[in-house]
Write an enzyme that holds these catalytic residues in place. Structure first.
Site, mmCIF file in Angstrom:
data_model
loop_
_atom_site.group_PDB
_atom_site.id
_atom_site.type_symbol
_atom_site.label_atom_id
_atom_site.label_comp_id
_atom_site.label_asym_id
_atom_site.label_seq_id
_atom_site.Cartn_x
_atom_site.Cartn_y
_atom_site.Cartn_z
ATOM 1 N N ASP A 296 -1.441 9.760 7.494
ATOM 2 C CA ASP A 296 -0.927 9.077 6.252
ATOM 3 C C ASP A 296 -1.992 8.384 5.492
ATOM 4 O O ASP A 296 -3.172 8.266 5.892
ATOM 5 C CB ASP A 296 0.195 7.909 6.804
ATOM 6 C CG ASP A 296 0.982 7.532 5.413
ATOM 7 O OD1 ASP A 296 0.953 8.060 4.519
ATOM 8 O OD2 ASP A 296 1.456 6.435 5.836
ATOM 9 N N TYR A 470 2.828 5.647 1.771
ATOM 10 C CA TYR A 470 4.221 6.400 2.077
ATOM 11 C C TYR A 470 4.014 8.009 2.027
ATOM 12 O O TYR A 470 4.911 8.685 1.234
ATOM 13 C CB TYR A 470 5.396 6.095 1.154
ATOM 14 C CG TYR A 470 5.716 4.561 1.043
ATOM 15 C CD1 TYR A 470 5.365 3.712 2.433
ATOM 16 C CD2 TYR A 470 5.686 3.904 -0.152
ATOM 17 C CE1 TYR A 470 5.809 2.524 2.485
ATOM 18 C CE2 TYR A 470 5.957 2.508 -0.048
ATOM 19 C CZ TYR A 470 5.686 1.801 0.921
ATOM 20 O OH TYR A 470 5.927 0.487 0.863
ATOM 21 N N HIS A 471 2.829 8.449 2.607
ATOM 22 C CA HIS A 471 2.316 9.824 2.680
ATOM 23 C C HIS A 471 2.353 10.424 3.873
ATOM 24 O O HIS A 471 1.389 11.334 4.162
ATOM 25 C CB HIS A 471 1.018 9.937 1.885
ATOM 26 C CG HIS A 471 1.175 9.609 0.313
ATOM 27 N ND1 HIS A 471 0.036 9.418 -0.194
ATOM 28 C CD2 HIS A 471 2.221 9.211 -0.454
ATOM 29 C CE1 HIS A 471 0.423 8.940 -1.480
ATOM 30 N NE2 HIS A 471 1.609 8.775 -1.601
ATOM 31 N N PRO A 472 3.239 10.470 4.894
ATOM 32 C CA PRO A 472 3.080 11.011 6.299
ATOM 33 C C PRO A 472 3.288 12.642 6.044
ATOM 34 O O PRO A 472 3.771 13.190 5.089
ATOM 35 C CB PRO A 472 4.589 10.570 6.829
ATOM 36 C CG PRO A 472 5.690 10.304 5.797
ATOM 37 C CD PRO A 472 4.546 9.757 4.481
#
Length: 564
Positions: A296, A470-472
């Protein structure tokens, strides 16, 4: 259970990837497609209005509400991990920032075993999905479903001051960070269509759902993929208190995201043997990489008070918000039509780094995502993060019940390389914000304060201040090694009629926001299913500083800037 129907393709999840896959597959009239989504309608004004982005992200109706376990390298903080639970998925609750990533990110994918996923192969699919209103070049698409715009086109002078400060600090101004040259400072673009959020639901399903061969099933929770031996045969789902089974005559396609897709595979009996045993799940197929390789982006804010009364902080009162909302409702104009991230930068943290690994989002206000502020008056902030992390985590089912959220651990900042990356963020950002271009606006620093100087102090500040961007990604990665989950066609290794198409297949996380790469993967994935491909007529050049090994910035004349 009762078998209520069958379809050629079943797509699980109507988010950034699933809405596209279902839409593209249903273009072929000779096949039937079922799109299953646990969430409901995306018609809310708070989803559609770009400036209201903080509301759906923090609303349980639209957000799965995932959280991590205590992160050991962030002082045991429990981190928020919002994922969209609505038509359009996370593209309906995210920040709408449109960033492809660097060309070298996709060449890196291929080097990690994702054969055929280099930049030249991916570029046609970025262009296919875009309808760019601000740029026109060999790198941009102009007739795709997703509108790419510039919001209010940097009308606030703070945007221009930030870009000029970057140039004064020795960086280059880039005309299009999604084009030939990502590296540098410039205008930022967003997926906003005429003042309305251009989620994948808006861009693809709005028209596709009228097709007779596409069935969209909302408020249905998929509880398992069904199998006969090593072949996926369909799904089980719950809706209105009833459990049902649907048969897939051709394929089941998981598009539930970097958290949802590995979790669904695991509760269906596909994953690491030890994880399944501990959760009490009967194993269908051992695949050790399912749920591993989780990565992330982290970021934090540099915040300053503003000397001039021109920031967004002057528009946060109820009366001002009411006026902004009314203007947007009536005309789709004004502050409501933008996400307010209209200027940005991508730089390298140090000499020897080949392509950018630090990203900036500039905001002409000093606020949190929910709109709250910690001081009175005007301010501005720049979000900064080290975007090529080496730390890895996991997603692991806790039980066979899909309703029990999985164990999520990112291991944020586990590696010294990642910690050094954030130290570089602090030093380089301070240098940029000290430039003369900011003098007329830069007031008292809010955070991080000037007392935070040593590596130890910076590390402590970062541990307490960083939040997820918020970039898994990465939990069902493409590849050939023992930890790969899908092949280059996104078919699950060792199983038939089952694919994963979403951000979970990324081998490594790109340098940028993930909605655009996820949409690209979905466009290409749909073509792979249909046996189609797009090709470049001629290779498009990729920018790399010729002296990247010796210098951290190039200091050349700025590129020409074309007004949007």
């Amino acid at each position: 259970m009762q078998n209520v129907n069958s379809y050629d393709y079943i797509v699980v999840g109507a988010g950034s990837a699933g809405a596209i896959v279902a839409s593209r597959l249903s273009e072929d009239a000779d096949c039937t497609v079922l799109l299953v989504e646990y969430g409901g309608s995306d018609a809310s004004v708070f989803i559609r209005m770009p400036s209201a982005l903080g509301i759906p992200m923090n609303t349980t109706k639209y957000n799965w509400g995932f959280e991590t376990v205590a992160e050991p390298y962030l002082d045991n903080r429990v981190m928020n991990c919002p994922r969209g639970k609505v038509m359009g998925g996370t593209s309906s609750i995210n920040g709408m920032v449109y960033v492809r990533g660097n060309a070298m990110d996709y060449n890196e994918w291929e080097a990690h075993g994702a054969e055929g996923w280099n930049y030249q192969t991916c570029l046609p699919y970025f262009k296919k999905l875009e309808s760019h209103t601000c740029r026109d070049s060999e790198y941009t698409g102009n007739d795709g479903p997703v509108a790419i715009s510039g919001g209010n086109n940097m009308r606030n002078p703070l945007y221009r001051a930030f870009i000029d400060a970057g140039v004064e600090a020795g960086y280059t101004e880039t005309d299009d960070y999604n084009g030939y040259r990502q590296e540098g400072f410039g205008q930022k673009f967003m997926n906003v269509d005429g003042g309305v959020r251009a989620s994948t639901s808006h861009a693809y399903l709005k028209s596709a759902k009228k097709r007779a061969n596409l069935t969209v099933l909302k408020r249905a929770l998929v509880t398992a993929v069904t199998f006969e031996g090593k072949t996926a045969t369909g799904i089980q789902y719950q809706t209105k208190g009833r459990s049902q089974t649907v048969v897939a005559k051709r394929e089941v396609i998981l598009c539930a995201g970097a958290i949802g897709s590995p979790h669904l595979l695991q509760v269906s009996g596909v994953g690491p043997k030890q994880v399944l045993q501990q959760a009490g799940i009967e194993m269908i197929h051992e695949l050790p990489g399912v749920g591993e390789n989780l990565q992330d982006h982290l970021e934090f804010n540099f915040q300053y008070k503003c000397k001039q009364p021109i920031s967004l902080n002057g528009s946060l009162g109820l009366f001002s918000k009411g006026l902004i909302g009314a203007r947007w409702l009536l005309f789709k104009t004004g502050l409501g039509r933008s996400n307010h991230f209209e200027a940005c930068a991508f730089i390298r943290s140090r000499a020897g780094v080949k392509w950018p690994d630090i990203q900036y989002h500039f905001l002409p206000g000093a606020v949190t995502y929910d709109g709250s502020v910690a001081f009175k008056g005007h301010g501005f902030q720049v979000h900064v993060g080290h975007n090529k992390p080496t730390s890895r985590g996991h997603v692991r089912a806790r039980s066979k019940d899909i309703k029990q959220h999985p164990e999520i651990l990112f291991n944020y900042l586990k590696s010294e390389e990642d910690r050094q990356g954030f130290r570089d963020c602090v030093h380089l950002t301070r240098e940029i914000m000290r430039q003369p271009a900011m003098d007329a606006f830069r007031g008292e620093v809010i955070q991080p304060t000037s007392e935070i100087q040593t590596d130890k102090q910076i590390d402590a500040f970062v541990r307490q201040s960083v939040d997820s961007a918020y970039h898994p990604a990465g939990t069902c990665k493409i590849g050939k090694d023992a930890m790969a989950v899908v092949d280059a066609q996104m078919r699950v290794h060792g199983l038939a009629n089952l694919r994963v198409i979403d951000a979970s297949v990324f081998p490594t996380v790109p340098n940028g926001n993930l909605n655009a790469p996820t949409m690209m993967v979905a466009e290409r994935g749909a073509d792979l299913i249909r046996g189609k491909t797009l090709a470049l007529a001629e290779p498009a050049p990729e920018y790399i500083d010729s002296q990247w090994q010796q210098r951290q910035r190039d200091g050349r004349e700025r590129d020409s800037q074309v007004a949007c």
